[in-house]
Design a protein around this motif. Sequence first.
Motif, mmCIF file in Angstrom:
data_model
loop_
_atom_site.group_PDB
_atom_site.id
_atom_site.type_symbol
_atom_site.label_atom_id
_atom_site.label_comp_id
_atom_site.label_asym_id
_atom_site.label_seq_id
_atom_site.Cartn_x
_atom_site.Cartn_y
_atom_site.Cartn_z
ATOM 1 N N LYS C 47 48.876 54.663 22.033
ATOM 2 C CA LYS C 47 48.071 54.660 23.323
ATOM 3 C C LYS C 47 48.799 55.865 24.075
ATOM 4 C CE LYS C 47 46.564 50.097 23.676
ATOM 5 N NZ LYS C 47 46.650 48.635 24.140
ATOM 6 N N ASN C 50 46.352 59.000 23.976
ATOM 7 C CA ASN C 50 45.429 58.945 24.919
ATOM 8 C C ASN C 50 45.755 58.550 26.238
ATOM 9 O OD1 ASN C 50 45.161 56.125 24.743
ATOM 10 N ND2 ASN C 50 43.141 56.374 23.984
ATOM 11 N N ARG C 76 40.561 61.491 27.202
ATOM 12 C CA ARG C 76 40.160 60.309 26.584
ATOM 13 C C ARG C 76 38.547 60.693 26.011
ATOM 14 N NH1 ARG C 76 41.993 56.026 30.776
ATOM 15 N NH2 ARG C 76 44.265 56.490 30.536
ATOM 16 N N LEU C 77 38.008 61.398 26.732
ATOM 17 C CA LEU C 77 36.498 61.452 26.289
ATOM 18 C C LEU C 77 36.392 62.320 24.990
ATOM 19 C CD1 LEU C 77 34.602 62.214 29.369
ATOM 20 C CD2 LEU C 77 34.051 60.390 28.140
ATOM 21 N N ILE C 79 38.845 62.046 22.511
ATOM 22 C CA ILE C 79 39.687 61.434 21.504
ATOM 23 C C ILE C 79 38.923 60.232 21.216
ATOM 24 C CG2 ILE C 79 41.750 60.294 20.860
ATOM 25 C CD1 ILE C 79 43.162 61.914 22.880
ATOM 26 N N TYR C 81 38.332 56.251 19.848
ATOM 27 C CA TYR C 81 39.169 55.163 19.870
ATOM 28 C C TYR C 81 38.545 53.810 19.488
ATOM 29 C CZ TYR C 81 42.608 52.316 22.379
ATOM 30 O OH TYR C 81 43.586 51.236 22.634
ATOM 31 N N ILE C 83 39.324 49.734 18.269
ATOM 32 C CA ILE C 83 40.488 48.783 18.275
ATOM 33 C C ILE C 83 40.070 47.673 17.349
ATOM 34 C CG2 ILE C 83 41.491 49.463 20.537
ATOM 35 C CD1 ILE C 83 39.701 47.446 21.867
ATOM 36 N N ILE C 86 37.170 45.523 18.254
ATOM 37 C CA ILE C 86 36.110 46.705 18.485
ATOM 38 C C ILE C 86 35.688 46.745 19.976
ATOM 39 C CG2 ILE C 86 34.072 47.306 17.472
ATOM 40 C CD1 ILE C 86 34.398 44.591 15.794
ATOM 41 N N GLY C 87 35.670 45.547 20.768
ATOM 42 C CA GLY C 87 35.316 45.984 21.931
ATOM 43 C C GLY C 87 33.873 46.450 22.292
ATOM 44 N N VAL C 101 29.820 57.416 24.822
ATOM 45 C CA VAL C 101 30.724 58.766 25.257
ATOM 46 C C VAL C 101 29.908 59.934 25.614
ATOM 47 C CG1 VAL C 101 32.441 60.552 24.682
ATOM 48 C CG2 VAL C 101 32.813 57.925 24.451
ATOM 49 N N ARG C 150 30.872 54.598 17.402
ATOM 50 C CA ARG C 150 30.931 54.929 18.657
ATOM 51 C C ARG C 150 32.096 55.713 18.949
ATOM 52 N NH1 ARG C 150 32.030 49.956 22.974
ATOM 53 N NH2 ARG C 150 34.010 50.066 21.948
ATOM 54 N N ASP C 162 43.271 51.378 16.226
ATOM 55 C CA ASP C 162 44.390 50.316 16.198
ATOM 56 C C ASP C 162 43.775 49.040 15.317
ATOM 57 O OD1 ASP C 162 46.414 48.662 16.791
ATOM 58 O OD2 ASP C 162 45.955 48.801 19.058
ATOM 59 N N ASP D 107 36.290 39.901 27.801
ATOM 60 C CA ASP D 107 37.119 40.256 26.745
ATOM 61 C C ASP D 107 37.895 41.285 26.967
ATOM 62 O OD1 ASP D 107 38.376 40.712 24.367
ATOM 63 O OD2 ASP D 107 36.498 40.877 23.117
ATOM 64 N N ALA D 109 39.352 43.289 25.262
ATOM 65 C CA ALA D 109 39.121 44.504 24.216
ATOM 66 C C ALA D 109 38.216 45.309 24.696
ATOM 67 C CB ALA D 109 38.959 43.729 22.808
ATOM 68 N N ILE D 110 36.978 44.599 25.290
ATOM 69 C CA ILE D 110 35.768 45.468 25.939
ATOM 70 C C ILE D 110 36.538 46.477 26.768
ATOM 71 C CG2 ILE D 110 33.834 45.269 27.282
ATOM 72 C CD1 ILE D 110 33.279 42.737 25.671
ATOM 73 N N LEU D 111 37.181 46.146 27.828
ATOM 74 C CA LEU D 111 37.756 46.816 28.865
ATOM 75 C C LEU D 111 38.706 47.834 28.195
ATOM 76 C CD1 LEU D 111 38.436 44.184 31.603
ATOM 77 C CD2 LEU D 111 36.158 45.846 31.283
ATOM 78 N N ALA D 113 38.356 49.245 25.238
ATOM 79 C CA ALA D 113 37.692 50.002 24.447
ATOM 80 C C ALA D 113 37.072 51.251 25.523
ATOM 81 C CB ALA D 113 36.745 49.525 23.708
ATOM 82 N N ARG D 115 38.074 51.941 28.497
ATOM 83 C CA ARG D 115 38.947 52.770 29.063
ATOM 84 C C ARG D 115 39.522 53.913 28.081
ATOM 85 N NH1 ARG D 115 42.248 48.409 31.133
ATOM 86 N NH2 ARG D 115 40.410 48.325 32.890
ATOM 87 N N GLY D 116 39.530 53.338 26.720
ATOM 88 C CA GLY D 116 40.121 54.446 25.805
ATOM 89 C C GLY D 116 39.026 55.452 25.449
ATOM 90 N N MET D 117 37.767 54.952 25.686
ATOM 91 C CA MET D 117 36.872 56.119 25.499
ATOM 92 C C MET D 117 36.692 57.017 26.537
ATOM 93 S SD MET D 117 34.024 53.285 23.793
ATOM 94 C CE MET D 117 32.746 54.296 24.392
ATOM 95 N N GLY D 118 37.318 56.964 27.824
ATOM 96 C CA GLY D 118 37.393 57.720 28.616
ATOM 97 C C GLY D 118 36.566 57.457 29.705
#
Lengths: 241, 330, 371, 207
Positions: C47, C50, C76-77, C79, C81, C83, C86-87, C101, C150, C162, D107, D109-111, D113, D115-118
């Motif tokens: 982490k 990014n 981050r845009l 890279i 990501y 997890i 999945i999210g 993205v 994605r 991750d 969840d 994880a959704i947030l 994800a 954030r991690g996606m920018g």
Amino acid sequence: MQLKSWLARVAVPLGLILAGVAVAVYFVENPGGAMAARVLSYPKVIRLINEHLLMVVVSSSLAIAAAVPLGILISRPALRVLGIIIENIINVAQTVPSLAVLALFMTILGLGFKTAVFALWLYSLLPILRNTYAGIKSVPPDVIEAARGMGMTPLRILTRIELPLAYPIVMAGIRTAVVVNVGTATLASFIGAGGLGMMIISGISVSRPTLVLCGALLSAIMAILFDNVLGQVENYLLDRG
Amino acid sequence: MLSKKGSLFWLALVVAAVMLLAVGCGGGSDTAEKSGDESGGEGEPVIKEWVFAADHEFSVRPDGLPELEKVYGFEFDRVEVMDLGVTYGALKDGLVPVAMGFATDGRIGAFGLVNLEDDKHFFPVYNPAPVVRKEVLDKYPEIKDILGAIGPKLDTETMIELNGKVDIDGMEPKEVARQFLLEQGLIDEEKEEQTKGPVVVGSKEFTEQLILGAMSVLALEDAGFKVTDNTGLGGTEMARNALESGEIDTYWEYTGTAWLVALGHEKPITDSEEAFQKVSEEDLAKNNLVWLSYAKFDNTYTLMMRKDDAEKLGIKTISDLARMINESKK
Amino acid sequence: MIKLENVTKVFANQETPAVKNLNLHIKKGEVCVLVGPSGCGKTTTMKMINRLVEPTEGTVYIDGKDTSTVNPIELRLNIGYVIQEIGLFPHLTIAENVATVPREKKWPAERIRQRVEELLNLVGLDPQVYGNRKPADLSGGQRQRVGVARAMAADPPILLMDEPFGAVDPITRAKLQNEFLRIQEQMQKTIVFVTHDIDEAIKMGDKIAVMRKGELVQYSTPEELLSAPANDFVAKLVGKNRSIKRLHLIRVDRVLGSNHNVPVVKKNTPVRKLEELVDGSEIGAVLVVDERDRLLGLASAVDIREAGGGVAGDIYQPLPNTIGVGATLSDALSVMLNYGEGYVAVVDKANQLTGIITLGFLLGLVKEDAA
Amino acid sequence: MDFWSFVNSRWDKIFALTIEHGVLILTAMAAAIVVGVVVGVLITYYNPAAHAVLYICQILMTVPSLAMLGLLIPLLGIGFWTGVVGLILYSLLPIVRNTYTGIREIDPAILEAARGMGMNERTILLKIKLPLALPVIMAGIRTATVMVVGIGAIASYVGAGGLGEFIFRGISRYNKDMILTGAICVSVLAIAADLILKLVEKKASFR
């Protein structure tokens, strides 16, 4: 240790009662004008609190005593249709404003304390009945199936499975009903049943905010007190199984 | 433990069922059980408990109950406080032996009640008059004649009749007001074009006030004003505050009420003309409010009893009542 | 490509650092797996790349650029990501999820649409069927595929993953791993991959960084890790049956090279020449390929002797026992056992011969460990 | 039959007061939704504040509506706006609480994800958090609306108009038909609001 937990239990209700007394004493000592002083005297405030308490306690306990068994009754599989019908009736009945319920019974039963108690009883019957019914209905069918499979009688299933599982929901209904009841009871003064509403309505009609504030604070404290005590009863019973 | 709980539960169920029944019947018997004031055995009415029905305002006003008891030297055993207007029903249904009311209320006659004479002139005079904000009157001076014309046509009998039409016959206050104004020739049937205004008319929340408010509305509309109907505002202070803050432009206020409540005087006035003069002078100076011609009727507070009770007990005045109550306490 | 220099992370309210003075260099196109027990700092390390976690000390460089000087959103845009959980955004369709993205980057709608289609195809989900579905309608494995799609939507050069396959059943996981390797073969992304599963690390990684209590214990190739664990911790992590594990986990393409002595000839090579070569062959045969190095078959010493003349193309016999580059050494062993031969040829997708694995070599590996 | 003749002779009044009641509720709910959602969102960013705010809202609920409206008179005078403010205060708890829990229960994880996606915080809030919490928020709005329709009847006492006028005048005149008319209209309004919002809630649900 024992004493400590006991103290912790008593601390909040005791604090609330003290706060109530403090509010009453403060406003009686500082009524903010002669007009408000006519209501804000010790005997009168005590009488109004008593009336209010009596109204709430009587109507609420009778509502609990009636609604819980009734809720259990209509949740029996044999009365499934009746249960659904009553559930729908409750949903509609709950949209009738409390003021209107009081007013309607005034025209039917006449003025005064008993009418108010009856209307409050009827009005707090609804959430308790609904939650009892919903609580028992929320018990997963497979749990009951399993119990039946193990050879438990319907009565044992009710007392050992359904009621314990429905218990938190039933208690939530009771707490809501009582808190709402304390507030609704202020309206009873419109139909001559006394209580803290007398203080509030008098305050509004002659524009004396101290009266309104005193009545509001006392009834709010009363509502929180009831909620807290019922919460503790809930936990206590839960602990004992 | 658990089986014990089980039996406890059934016990609770039975108790609850009994209670349910009891409450059902108890509620039903509420009307039957009147608060101990029924006639005794020998046709001699015995009132066991002197309960008095009053509304919230009367129970705390300086010219209300506390002062009344002081002046006449007695004390009710109990006071039931209830919504204004409910007192007549409470008295009629026998829930209380004595109730407070307004002298011009239509229900007094219709319910078989009598006013007790205020022999010590305790109650101040309460002649209603339209009170208008001065700014509004400066802008539309004609309002003075429009609204001022109404009051002199209203005497006590007329007002009781008008009130009765609403409270007994169930007519709408506005309809009653319209009929009266038409009869008196104060308005006509034609619909006027509303070019002036708007004027906001208020009133307190009881029958007479609603009728008077409706009269103002109709008279102004007839004179070509656009009127916002804000009648039915609640108690005295509410209407008064609304007027002083400009939320409404006019409402009918009673001279006695204004003198004691709004202007904060302690000593009531018992002469109609004097009260009107003093109130209108002070209100103009202090609050920029103009009082127009007051009505002939005096809607003072009154104490009422059921006619047969009063006759049997020989109570005609409040002094009689005070004596009777004091005797009962001995 | 990615360089972590003396990176330390101390979380607020914690005394011991989560990551301690870490140095790591990940080359372009490499899959670097961070592995270790839970709480070892592997996710924190990832982490910090990014900037979802900001390093307390030290610097992270991407392409030589200090990331702390870049706007984190911008960073981050670019890279990808993925997890474990999945999210996926449950209120958006699969297509909308994948388009996240590119939308943030304000690509034109048509380009987004094409890209989404391309990606869903890549991860093996029919865009026509799945594009308009919601995540709740998909199986766990399918969702994970969408997650990967994605992450790759805007074609980021770097992918952070991750425990991406941690939440699916073992069979699906193996399938996803293989698919992922196939995709990576095409895409050649630089990937940082976090897992607590050493087997997965060995299977997926070009390089493996073993971490323990915030520190880097060993950073090496899977082979090195298995053959030469840096210390007891790593040895224990890798497990007792390292040799067997190597067979199971190491992909054949990782060990191909000059580890055997089997001659390969083009099909137009004269037979006469083969006679010389076959003598030196470990398996007593030569492999024959066509002009584009596609495997045709083998010519044994007997065939060569009997033929007497001509070219290799005339005498070879088809070779049934071949395996793909993605197969593991144990796959190779079982093919050998099945066919009763001491070797197996390794071919890529285009059937080009990439090498050969012999029984002798496998035995050597196992012996090495036993020693 | 008495009742029907009463209703028949007063259609215009019934209509006018129902509209008035509706406007009162709509105004209050519009404001309460804006305030409640904003507050609910803000407190998700700072937990201690969340507990405090939710507790205050809960206390507000225990104040009898009559007293609450009465206390507003010295501050706001009488009339429509006093009623509106009172109703806003009552509807805050369900809206704030549901907004808060709706967002908190997303969840993580959704947030992560997102954030991690920018995605920046604003986009995450508008495109992820609020849409995901919407069904829960809508449920809160529904609860609040049904409740407030009932309390609106009491707001007539402070001059806010609406169907409470029927009930209060009915009390004063001992007129059952009048009270019944008021009660039924309020119920119908509440049920209608409930049904409509249930429909909206269903639409808002993404599953």
